[in-house]
Design an enzyme around this catalytic site. Structure first.
Site, PDB file in Angstrom:
ATOM      1  CE  LYS A 215      64.014  27.067  26.618  1.00 50.26           C
ATOM      2  NZ  LYS A 215      62.866  26.670  25.789  1.00 50.26           N
ATOM      3  CG  ASP A 234      63.510  31.660  27.913  1.00 50.26           C
ATOM      4  OD1 ASP A 234      63.673  31.984  29.107  1.00 50.26           O
ATOM      5  OD2 ASP A 234      62.532  32.024  27.255  1.00 50.26           O
TER       6      ASP A 234
END
Length: 284
Positions: A215, A234
């Site tokens: 991420k 996310d």
DNA sequence: TCCCAGGCTGCTT
DNA sequence: AAGCAGCATGGG
């Protein structure tokens, strides 16, 4: 040499862009947003058809700001590559047309997102402000404005103790930031050439830093390294993806990545930012 | 009080 | 490979 400059823009939502969780140094005071880019204090104001910028020190060449704000990007060309039959995405775009991606300095972006894990955006802003005040250098500010500091370079943070970082509210992220700064300070790693690599190669390089997973790597690729197809997943994005594209279905990470690449196309990262922003403002 | 936040690491199965 | 607790800190 000027303290003030005017940049004509079309379809540029400055407030939404500066507050959309990609950069963490911008503060709003009435119609003006103030922040620090590299070693410059900057204030920005949106006006009809243009953005007005002011600095504390006279500027001969404003290219650094044009680049940061990505003023030369044709947003309509980007939006034209989105899947036109994607109702969720088109709704998110219509909710905030003019949302943009900035082009940040890679080290500050990487450090910021190392600090971001399991934190709310306001808290990330606090951490970055604390790090800058404590370890950055004072930056010239116009008369009557709050003092500000540059974001500390990796050479500086490499020499800071873990305890001092924890004092800046980093918590368990402190050793990650310190070790990453040290890898850069020793030359073991290098951020400056990432933009010359392929997206996958650059991603692999970023994954070598402690505290950096998929991420955060994607955030740096998208917000700093100029890879518009990088798509950061996310918890908010995952919620949106599951709701709109995989209802009542479990989807494995690798399959999800392939879907993102093929469905959203060459500017998937922009789509990601629209979806993220829409989820956030809709929830409140 | 519990739950969550622009997650990652290391230890279990 | 996949699942999961632990990790600090603050806000709702």
């Amino acid at each position: 040499m000027n303290l003030i400059a005017e940049f004509p823009v079309e379809c540029y939502d400055l407030p939404a862009t500066l507050a959309s969780g990609q950069a963490f140094r911008w503060r709003e005071s009435q119609p003006v947003w103030t922040g620090v880019i590299s070693r410059r204090w900057v204030s920005l104001r949106q006006e009809p058809g243009c953005i007005v910028a002011q600095t504390a020190v006279a500027v001969a060449d404003w290219q650094w700001l044009r680049h940061y704000l990505q003023l030369d990007l044709d947003l309509h060309q980007v939006l034209a590559t989105f899947p036109q039959d994607d109702v969720a995405l088109q709704t998110a775009v219509r909710a905030c047309p003019g949302l943009r991606l900035l082009r940040q300095e890679p080290w500050e972006c990487l450090a910021s997102f190392i600090c971001s894990s399991t934190k709310q955006i306001v808290q990330i802003q606090q951490i970055i402000a604390l790090l800058s005040r404590r370890f950055g250098e004072p930056v010239p500010v116009p008369e009557g404005h709050e003092p500000v500091w540059s974001f500390p370079g990796y050479a500086r943070l490499a020499g800071v103790s873990e305890a001092d970082l924890r004092d800046c509210k980093l918590g368990f992220r402190a050793p990650y930031l310190r070790a990453t700064a040290q890898m850069l300070a020793t030359g073991e790693a290098d951020l400056t050439r990432l933009h010359t690599l392929s997206q996958e190669e650059a991603r692999a390089e970023l994954l070598k830093f402690p505290g950096v997973g998929g991420k955060i790597a994607d955030c740096v690729l998208l917000f700093a390294c100029g890879f518009p197809q990088a798509f950061a997943v996310d918890v908010w994005i995952m919620k949106a993806l599951r709701r709109h594209y995989f209802p009542r279905r479990v989807v494995k990470p690798e399959k999800l990545r392939r879907f993102i690449r093929t469905h959203f196309g060459p500017h998937a990262g922009y789509a990601q930012q629209y979806l993220f922003h829409y989820m956030r403002v809709k929830q409140g």
